[in-house]
Design a protein around this motif. Structure first.
Motif, PDB file in Angstrom:
ATOM      1  N   ASP A  81       0.778  -1.364  -0.049  1.00 19.45           N
ATOM      2  CA  ASP A  81      -0.030   0.141   0.032  1.00 19.45           C
ATOM      3  C   ASP A  81       0.993   1.085   0.100  1.00 19.45           C
ATOM      4  O   ASP A  81       1.956   1.297   0.596  1.00 19.45           O
ATOM      5  CB  ASP A  81      -0.857   0.076   1.183  1.00 19.45           C
ATOM      6  CG  ASP A  81      -1.863  -1.111   1.030  1.00 19.45           C
ATOM      7  OD1 ASP A  81      -2.040  -1.569   0.129  1.00 19.45           O
ATOM      8  OD2 ASP A  81      -2.616  -1.239   2.300  1.00 19.45           O
ATOM      9  N   MET A  82       0.585   2.262  -0.643  1.00 14.13           N
ATOM     10  CA  MET A  82       1.422   3.755  -0.708  1.00 14.13           C
ATOM     11  C   MET A  82       0.545   4.605   0.235  1.00 14.13           C
ATOM     12  O   MET A  82      -0.699   4.546   0.202  1.00 14.13           O
ATOM     13  CB  MET A  82       1.211   4.058  -2.176  1.00 14.13           C
ATOM     14  CG  MET A  82       1.944   3.096  -3.000  1.00 14.13           C
ATOM     15  SD  MET A  82       3.619   2.745  -3.016  1.00 14.13           S
ATOM     16  CE  MET A  82       4.161   4.287  -4.100  1.00 14.13           C
ATOM     17  N   GLY A  83       1.244   5.543   0.685  1.00 12.70           N
ATOM     18  CA  GLY A  83       0.655   6.809   1.607  1.00 12.70           C
ATOM     19  C   GLY A  83       0.189   6.235   2.806  1.00 12.70           C
ATOM     20  O   GLY A  83      -0.929   6.655   3.312  1.00 12.70           O
ATOM     21  N   VAL A  84       0.823   5.210   3.348  1.00 10.12           N
ATOM     22  CA  VAL A  84       0.516   4.865   4.846  1.00 10.12           C
ATOM     23  C   VAL A  84       1.463   5.434   5.767  1.00 10.12           C
ATOM     24  O   VAL A  84       2.623   5.585   5.447  1.00 10.12           O
ATOM     25  CB  VAL A  84       0.796   3.324   4.943  1.00 10.12           C
ATOM     26  CG1 VAL A  84       0.392   2.802   6.360  1.00 10.12           C
ATOM     27  CG2 VAL A  84      -0.396   2.677   3.901  1.00 10.12           C
ATOM     28  N   GLY A  85       1.066   6.178   6.605  1.00  7.68           N
ATOM     29  CA  GLY A  85       2.040   6.916   7.658  1.00  7.68           C
ATOM     30  C   GLY A  85       2.583   5.652   8.690  1.00  7.68           C
ATOM     31  O   GLY A  85       2.438   4.472   8.821  1.00  7.68           O
ATOM     32  N   LYS A  86       3.742   6.376   9.434  1.00 10.18           N
ATOM     33  CA  LYS A  86       4.524   5.611  10.499  1.00 10.18           C
ATOM     34  C   LYS A  86       3.604   4.755  11.426  1.00 10.18           C
ATOM     35  O   LYS A  86       4.083   3.614  11.916  1.00 10.18           O
ATOM     36  CB  LYS A  86       5.504   6.289  11.087  1.00 10.18           C
ATOM     37  CG  LYS A  86       6.431   5.695  11.815  1.00 10.18           C
ATOM     38  CD  LYS A  86       7.732   6.743  12.556  1.00 10.18           C
ATOM     39  CE  LYS A  86       8.514   7.270  11.373  1.00 10.18           C
ATOM     40  NZ  LYS A  86       9.719   7.988  11.834  1.00 10.18           N
ATOM     41  N   ASP A  87       2.583   5.470  11.757  1.00  3.72           N
ATOM     42  CA  ASP A  87       1.558   5.019  12.710  1.00  3.72           C
ATOM     43  C   ASP A  87       0.523   3.985  12.184  1.00  3.72           C
ATOM     44  O   ASP A  87      -0.421   3.496  12.729  1.00  3.72           O
ATOM     45  CB  ASP A  87       0.943   6.059  13.445  1.00  3.72           C
ATOM     46  CG  ASP A  87      -0.103   7.040  12.678  1.00  3.72           C
ATOM     47  OD1 ASP A  87       0.028   6.591  11.309  1.00  3.72           O
ATOM     48  OD2 ASP A  87      -0.679   7.883  13.321  1.00  3.72           O
ATOM     49  N   GLY A  88       0.652   3.792  10.822  1.00  5.81           N
ATOM     50  CA  GLY A  88      -0.376   2.773  10.193  1.00  5.81           C
ATOM     51  C   GLY A  88      -1.487   3.621   9.564  1.00  5.81           C
ATOM     52  O   GLY A  88      -2.383   3.055   8.902  1.00  5.81           O
ATOM     53  N   SER A  89      -1.708   4.859   9.892  1.00 13.92           N
ATOM     54  CA  SER A  89      -2.724   5.683   9.538  1.00 13.92           C
ATOM     55  C   SER A  89      -2.599   5.927   7.860  1.00 13.92           C
ATOM     56  O   SER A  89      -1.433   5.876   7.333  1.00 13.92           O
ATOM     57  CB  SER A  89      -3.081   6.983  10.109  1.00 13.92           C
ATOM     58  OG  SER A  89      -1.820   7.754  10.083  1.00 13.92           O
ATOM     59  N   ARG A  90      -3.861   6.049   7.314  1.00 15.28           N
ATOM     60  CA  ARG A  90      -3.840   6.274   5.887  1.00 15.28           C
ATOM     61  C   ARG A  90      -3.771   7.858   5.780  1.00 15.28           C
ATOM     62  O   ARG A  90      -4.488   8.537   6.006  1.00 15.28           O
ATOM     63  CB  ARG A  90      -4.949   6.052   5.466  1.00 15.28           C
ATOM     64  CG  ARG A  90      -5.227   4.398   5.335  1.00 15.28           C
ATOM     65  CD  ARG A  90      -6.554   3.995   4.624  1.00 15.28           C
ATOM     66  NE  ARG A  90      -6.590   2.442   4.510  1.00 15.28           N
ATOM     67  CZ  ARG A  90      -7.618   1.759   3.849  1.00 15.28           C
ATOM     68  NH1 ARG A  90      -8.688   2.652   3.070  1.00 15.28           N
ATOM     69  NH2 ARG A  90      -7.527   0.303   3.733  1.00 15.28           N
ATOM     70  N   LYS A  91      -2.752   8.094   4.766  1.00 16.89           N
ATOM     71  CA  LYS A  91      -2.387   9.657   4.814  1.00 16.89           C
ATOM     72  C   LYS A  91      -3.577  10.086   3.374  1.00 16.89           C
ATOM     73  O   LYS A  91      -4.185   9.184   2.654  1.00 16.89           O
ATOM     74  CB  LYS A  91      -0.971  10.067   4.264  1.00 16.89           C
ATOM     75  CG  LYS A  91       0.101   9.609   5.443  1.00 16.89           C
ATOM     76  CD  LYS A  91       1.402  10.252   5.411  1.00 16.89           C
ATOM     77  CE  LYS A  91       1.946   9.122   4.206  1.00 16.89           C
ATOM     78  NZ  LYS A  91       3.496   9.285   4.057  1.00 16.89           N
ATOM     79  N   GLU A  92      -3.179  11.113   3.075  1.00 19.36           N
ATOM     80  CA  GLU A  92      -4.124  11.856   1.875  1.00 19.36           C
ATOM     81  C   GLU A  92      -3.826  11.114   0.739  1.00 19.36           C
ATOM     82  O   GLU A  92      -4.820  11.277  -0.132  1.00 19.36           O
ATOM     83  CB  GLU A  92      -3.923  13.440   1.920  1.00 19.36           C
ATOM     84  CG  GLU A  92      -4.469  14.417   3.103  1.00 19.36           C
ATOM     85  CD  GLU A  92      -4.577  15.719   2.940  1.00 19.36           C
ATOM     86  OE1 GLU A  92      -4.215  16.315   1.807  1.00 19.36           O
ATOM     87  OE2 GLU A  92      -4.843  16.432   3.712  1.00 19.36           O
ATOM     88  N   ASN A  93      -2.877  10.949   0.309  1.00 16.73           N
ATOM     89  CA  ASN A  93      -2.399  10.400  -0.960  1.00 16.73           C
ATOM     90  C   ASN A  93      -2.451   8.860  -1.030  1.00 16.73           C
ATOM     91  O   ASN A  93      -1.751   8.114  -1.598  1.00 16.73           O
ATOM     92  CB  ASN A  93      -0.817  10.452  -1.167  1.00 16.73           C
ATOM     93  CG  ASN A  93       0.287  10.116  -0.395  1.00 16.73           C
ATOM     94  OD1 ASN A  93       0.044   9.969   0.785  1.00 16.73           O
ATOM     95  ND2 ASN A  93       1.395  10.174  -0.869  1.00 16.73           N
ATOM     96  N   PHE A  94      -3.141   8.151   0.169  1.00 15.32           N
ATOM     97  CA  PHE A  94      -3.220   6.594   0.251  1.00 15.32           C
ATOM     98  C   PHE A  94      -3.631   6.053  -1.180  1.00 15.32           C
ATOM     99  O   PHE A  94      -4.588   6.633  -1.809  1.00 15.32           O
ATOM    100  CB  PHE A  94      -3.924   6.282   1.261  1.00 15.32           C
ATOM    101  CG  PHE A  94      -4.247   4.920   1.383  1.00 15.32           C
ATOM    102  CD1 PHE A  94      -3.315   4.023   2.011  1.00 15.32           C
ATOM    103  CD2 PHE A  94      -5.616   4.284   0.901  1.00 15.32           C
ATOM    104  CE1 PHE A  94      -3.567   2.664   2.246  1.00 15.32           C
ATOM    105  CE2 PHE A  94      -5.783   2.909   0.988  1.00 15.32           C
ATOM    106  CZ  PHE A  94      -4.933   2.055   1.619  1.00 15.32           C
ATOM    107  N   GLN A  95      -3.098   4.910  -1.391  1.00 10.97           N
ATOM    108  CA  GLN A  95      -3.418   4.198  -2.341  1.00 10.97           C
ATOM    109  C   GLN A  95      -3.201   2.631  -2.364  1.00 10.97           C
ATOM    110  O   GLN A  95      -2.282   2.350  -1.854  1.00 10.97           O
ATOM    111  CB  GLN A  95      -2.791   4.671  -3.868  1.00 10.97           C
ATOM    112  CG  GLN A  95      -3.116   5.730  -4.317  1.00 10.97           C
ATOM    113  CD  GLN A  95      -4.372   5.938  -5.151  1.00 10.97           C
ATOM    114  OE1 GLN A  95      -4.912   5.019  -5.672  1.00 10.97           O
ATOM    115  NE2 GLN A  95      -4.704   7.041  -5.028  1.00 10.97           N
ATOM    116  N   ARG A  96      -4.385   1.949  -2.499  1.00 14.12           N
ATOM    117  CA  ARG A  96      -4.301   0.419  -1.770  1.00 14.12           C
ATOM    118  C   ARG A  96      -3.276  -0.380  -2.894  1.00 14.12           C
ATOM    119  O   ARG A  96      -2.971   0.064  -4.166  1.00 14.12           O
ATOM    120  CB  ARG A  96      -5.582  -0.084  -2.298  1.00 14.12           C
ATOM    121  CG  ARG A  96      -5.682  -1.603  -1.711  1.00 14.12           C
ATOM    122  CD  ARG A  96      -5.941  -1.601  -0.007  1.00 14.12           C
ATOM    123  NE  ARG A  96      -6.190  -2.772   0.455  1.00 14.12           N
ATOM    124  CZ  ARG A  96      -5.493  -3.758   0.941  1.00 14.12           C
ATOM    125  NH1 ARG A  96      -4.258  -3.700   0.926  1.00 14.12           N
ATOM    126  NH2 ARG A  96      -6.105  -4.570   1.270  1.00 14.12           N
TER     127      ARG A  96
END
Length: 590
Positions: A202-217
């Motif tokens: 997955d792209m755009g995942v934060g260090k804490d596991g949260s999905r950032k604005e640019n998240f892509q599966r």
């Protein structure tokens, strides 16, 4: 999925290398009513219950290095010869082709002659034939010339990263889809434990596991056959070797590794000798540590210099990086570098197990090829031609499996009948001979090379696995290294800058500890924190906490993807996994 591919590629902002791969296939065009894409009638797309989009190919290849691209090219050549159309996809974790490729490299063109016989007339970046070949034994102040065991007649001094970009260009001309910047992080299986492809991070995942604005599966790339060409110590390849017991089914012995550290310099014109090749053994390494250096004159006043250190070294106080810095101050080397400029720095592990350590390369649904399986010829210090040949042989078996219904197991048989196998077998006792030390090893290997010519009736075994070879600190003497002078030798921060390494700081850690307590409870008190020395990028540092107690800090953004930590950690506590696609070094002339 294709929209995601285009989106991710646009986010990578690739450096405009000469041979940068830009796909000529437009996924948004030529979509017919049967959901097929252009001239790839077997490709289909779907959505999985987990929310990932899936794309189906006939062959999926993980890794766009010499093995992976050679396999793709050979497969498509066979398609053309038999007038059939099978689809091929190559996925590569580097932001561009060649970005993660590093090697010596004195190139033996044997496999390339077979794959692309007209390469000399097709602008291949292979221009500098070997003109001289020296072999030196170094003491701290002197260099002794020895008969060279290398036969480099007909070979070339090249940049492997440049050659890989050229191979990618040739692959795309055949209609092969190449997707740089995508990290294969998961193996896909069916209900019978057969491999059916891979999934990307997955792209755009934060260090804490949260999905950032640019998240892509992530996406699933499914293949009727999947070939893994991840390079040395490939993370998914190691999982396959373990799951299917491929090491035991193959030659049976564990793999042994070395760490190669390299710089490319631009030297003064009067010192440059295109095609000059020098190898050394001895200093700065002690006589119990296997390794040596190389110095290759490339074109355009460029010189590649490097040190290879076997990772079964014993002293936890030793730093391969600092040994390399010392090497450059040797009187036989320093004059060449004086007045020059470092262009790039990098590091990578390499397989040294050879014939004894080759796993059975076939598993249900595909095969492991190239350095992931370990085809390096140690006495030649060459693995590109053998990696390419393994990919070509696997491609032949894959084609016959899809076209004629035969089995992929034919790859193992064709491998053992090839010149690749003959070459590895004849070189099988060279590396184990050095278990006895430098001078006994040189004597035994000379007998193997000059007298027995690789036909000895025995096969020697490797010693302990590399992580078990590290002695406890109380049994070793600390090593004092001189400070870098900033002209010939450099600190790690300066070198790391020259590797063009970049990772998004806000992403899940790709360097994971199985037991977070081991660094402070075992590695630090018993082994004197060896991870702070064997890593050539200062990823691992012990820093005091608020109580003044030393704690391990992992600087994952520095990672060169060399895999030394995955190999050398005494308790095998560090697990290297792929970071978000596109991260890591950005080599251009390595």
């Amino acid at each position: 999925m294709f929209n995601k591919l285009l989106f991710f590629s646009s986010k990578l902002k690739p450096k405009p290398y000469k041979f940068q791969i830009i796909s000529s296939f437009n996924p948004l065009k030529n979509l017919d009513n049967k959901n097929n894409f252009g001239f790839f009638p077997r490709i289909s797309r779907s959505f999985c219950s987990n929310g990932r989009e899936a794309m189906e190919y006939d062959v999926v290849i993980v890794g766009a290095g010499p093995a992976g691209l050679s396999a793709a090219i050979k497969f498509k050549q066979l398609c053309s010869q038999h007038n059939v159309d099978f689809s091929v996809c190559v996925v590569e974790k580097g932001a561009q082709l060649g970005a993660h490729i590093i090697s010596g490299n004195v190139f033996e063109p044997r496999a390339l002659d077979e794959l692309l016989p007209q390469w000399k007339h097709e602008e291949a970046p292979i221009h500098v034939p070997v003109t001289s070949d020296k072999f030196l034994l170094l003491s701290e102040r002197r260099a002794f010339s020895l008969p060279s065991p290398f036969n480099n007649k007909g070979n070339y001094v090249i940049s492997l990263s440049q050659l890989v970009r050229w191979l990618g260009q040739k692959a795309e001309e055949l209609g092969i889809e190449i997707y740089p910047g995508f990290a294969a992080s998961e193996i896909l299986y069916d209900d019978s434990s057969k491999v059916v492809g891979i999934a990307t991070n997955d792209m755009g995942v934060g260090k804490d596991g949260s999905r950032k604005e640019n998240f892509q599966r992530g996406v699933e790339l499914k293949g009727r056959i999947t070939l893994f060409a991840e390079g040395c110590r490939g993370s998914l390849s190691e999982k396959l070797i373990s799951k299917y017991n491929l090491r035991e089914k193959g030659q049976g012995q564990h793999q042994t590794y070395a760490l190669g550290i390299k710089e490319v310099w631009e030297v003064r014109e009067e010192k440059h000798k295109p095609g000059s090749v020098v190898h050394t053994v001895g200093w700065p390494l002690d006589h119990k540590t296997y390794g040596g250096s190389f110095l290759y004159h490339m074109n355009d006043r460029q010189v590649a210099i490097g040190l290879v250190v076997a990772l079964d070294y014993r002293n936890p106080y030793m730093s391969p990086y600092e040994e390399f810095q010392r090497l450059k101050h040797h009187p036989a080397i320093k004059p060449l570098l004086e007045g020059g400029t470092v262009l790039e720095y990098g590091a990578r592990t390499l397989n040294e197990g050879g014939y004894q350590s080759v796993p059975y390369p076939v598993f249900p649904g595909g095969a492991i090829i190239g350095c992931s399986a370990g085809f390096l010829n140690v006495p030649k210090i060459k693995g590109t031609h053998t990696a390419m040949k393994s990919g070509m042989l696997a491609a032949e078996s894959a084609f016959n499996t899809l076209h004629e219904g035969s089995e992929m197991d034919a790859f193992w048989n064709s491998l053992r009948k090839s010149w690749l196998w003959t070459e590895l077998h004849s070189a099988r006792n060279y590396r184990p001979a050095f278990e006895f030390g430098l001078f006994p090893g040189m004597a035994l290997s000379a007998i193997e090379h000059y007298v027995l010519k690789g036909k000895s009736p025995w096969t020697m075994k490797h010693g302990r696995p590399d992580h078990e070879a590290t002695n406890e600190a109380h049994d070793c003497l600390p090593v004092e290294y001189p400070k870098p002078d900033g002209a010939i030798s450099f600190d790690i921060s300066t070198s790391l800058y020259r590797s063009n390494t970049n990772h998004d700081h806000d992403q899940p850690p790709h360097l994971r500890l199985n037991d977070p307590s081991i660094p402070e409870c075992v590695n630090l008190p018993i082994y004197a924190a060896p991870e702070s020395r064997y890593c050539p990028a200062r990823v691992y540092e012990y820093v005091p906490d608020e109580k003044g107690e030393l704690k391990l800090q992992i600087n994952a953004q520095n990672c060169l993807h060399c895999k030394a930590c995955d190999i050398k950690d005494p308790k095998q506590n560090i697990k290297w996994t792929v970071p978000e696609g596109g991260g890591g070094p950005g080599y251009s002339v390595m």
